[in-house]
Design an enzyme around this catalytic site. Sequence first.
Site: not given
Ligand code: M6R
Length: 616
Positions: A9, A488, A495, A611
């Site tokens: 959050c 990817e 997503e 995010k």
């Molecule tokens: O902040 P981070 O790079 O650790 O995040 C890892 C994943 O949660 C992030 O890459 C997620 O898969 C994204 N939504 C991909 O678009």
Amino acid sequence: MRVTLIFMCGIVGYVGEEPALPFMMDGLKRLEYRGYDSAGIAVVENGAIEIVKKAGKLEVLEKALVGHESTGTCGIGHTRWATHGGPNDANAHPHTDCSGRIAIIHNGIIENFLELRDRLREDGHELRSETDTEAIAHLIESEMVGNLTAAVRKALAQVTGAFSIAVVSADEPGLVVAAKRTSPLIVGVGAGGTMLASDPTALLPITREMVHILDDQVVEIRADGYRITTLEGADAEGQAITVEGDLVAVEKGGYDDFMLKEIYEQPAAVRDTLRGRTHDGGRIVMDELRLNERDVRNIDKVFVVACGTAFHAGLVAKYAIEHWTRLPVEIEIASEFRYRDPILDRDTLVVAVSQSGETIDTLEAVRHAREQHAKILTVSNTVGSSIPRESDGVLYMRAGPEIGVAATKTFTTQITALEILALWLAQVRGSLYAKECAEIVEEMHRLPELIRRALECRPAVKRIADDIASCRDVLFIGRHVGYPSALEGALKLKEISYLHAEGYAAGELKHGPIALIEEGVPVIAIANRCHVYEKVISNIQEVKARGANVIAVVTEGDTEAARHADSVIEVPETENELLAPIVTAVPLQLLAYEVAKVRGNDVDQPRNLAKSVTVE
Ligand code: M6R
């Protein structure tokens, strides 16, 4: 049945000379990417606390506040991503005690909340939501014999789990008490008041000088400043940071969506990642890493730990590090790492990849590796975030803020940073000739221009997107570094378009997944020129023979691949094939974007996602 979702959050708090509401709403807008299934505010005014909270995105709360006269100068605000209890008005934060004179917001998970709620009910408290957070409001109420800060300390002593909380009391106007364990909390003082938030972005309108509150610290914010203490009450200090960069960078800058803007920012972002890290003659300069070269020469094994898109960038890094350094590299999904008892020691290098620097799975993997005395090096985009702070060295990607939930520019800058790191390791260990290294570095500096040219494929991608937007399944295939690209590409499509998509190593297809191929199933093949090009062409023929609609991502001018595919998307060639995923990412990101737009989806805030994932 209790439904527990994963979440994180955004929290804000303000105490100052001006009405708190506009500051809080502005802060919440900047934090909405952290969660957007409900939002709420609490303002201390005229000896009471006024709360407005609503299920849905922030705009629902904004509408509810239209015509609302709020002059209170002290308040807290929250944007939620549900865990305990569904996303409805009652579960939205802030939560209050029985009297309604204490209000709290929270980011994290209280692990012993069931036990706490049972005990509180036995003691006569009336709990009105299904959340873990509400229990803390009632705990504070039970401990309220002295002042709010003392009661918060006593309440938190009974709590296990992760939290950053902010609390106000109607009896102590002009004070917000906040505390942190694991989940991020930042404080800043501006001309008109003091603010706190879970992310520096929310504080930018008032200041660029901020302080990270550390684990198990309490901070009291008042109009004229703040005071940090430990949970036990001793004076303490946080960690000061200065946030640089352009405030406008967090706006959409003329694009329809943040995601599209961020896709187009990639040439500049990759250039910034490289900036100052290479010298003429191709020498890599990594003073910032704080790893001594003797230790680097002693490394005998590398682990890469990451989640989601960062994991895919890490998979590209595995190929690059192994090829350039001849060190064995294992890549591990961070949430699995510590549960399988990996073999680590002081000669192991663990490379953590996390754009947010806050992903709890990656943070816990790092902590586990530290306990085994491994050296930790993090690639991150967020200065001063938790994972870099717990690492021996950090390489920042410098991609700028990424607001779209789907990672785009942070993917390509992650690969860029990881490959620079791989070259530096090779340089220190003497596994590449200086000339070879210089050639790769020179080509890396051409990447921004190659990405710019790759962006020109958008019209072709748009036509393909129209075709596949109504399909049920989409497969992505690739070999060597085309394989992480395929993973990817599939993740991006899933997503934001909500289509079922899978990425496969192209050679693996015939071992099962090929059964999914029937007339018209789209197969996106990463088929740019490389040492496995011919093999990929064979795999294309295999699916083509079974009716697939093959869309090949090919090197500019490649007529051979075009003969086997139904349609092609051309991208510029990288001479070094290990750099190719930085360029091939572009059409795949655009494809996901265009398909999602055709399907009418919110590309910046896709359903169920957030995010940065700060709980396990
Ligand atoms: O902040 P981070 O790079 O650790 O995040 C890892 C994943 O949660 C992030 O890459 C997620 O898969 C994204 N939504 C991909 O678009």
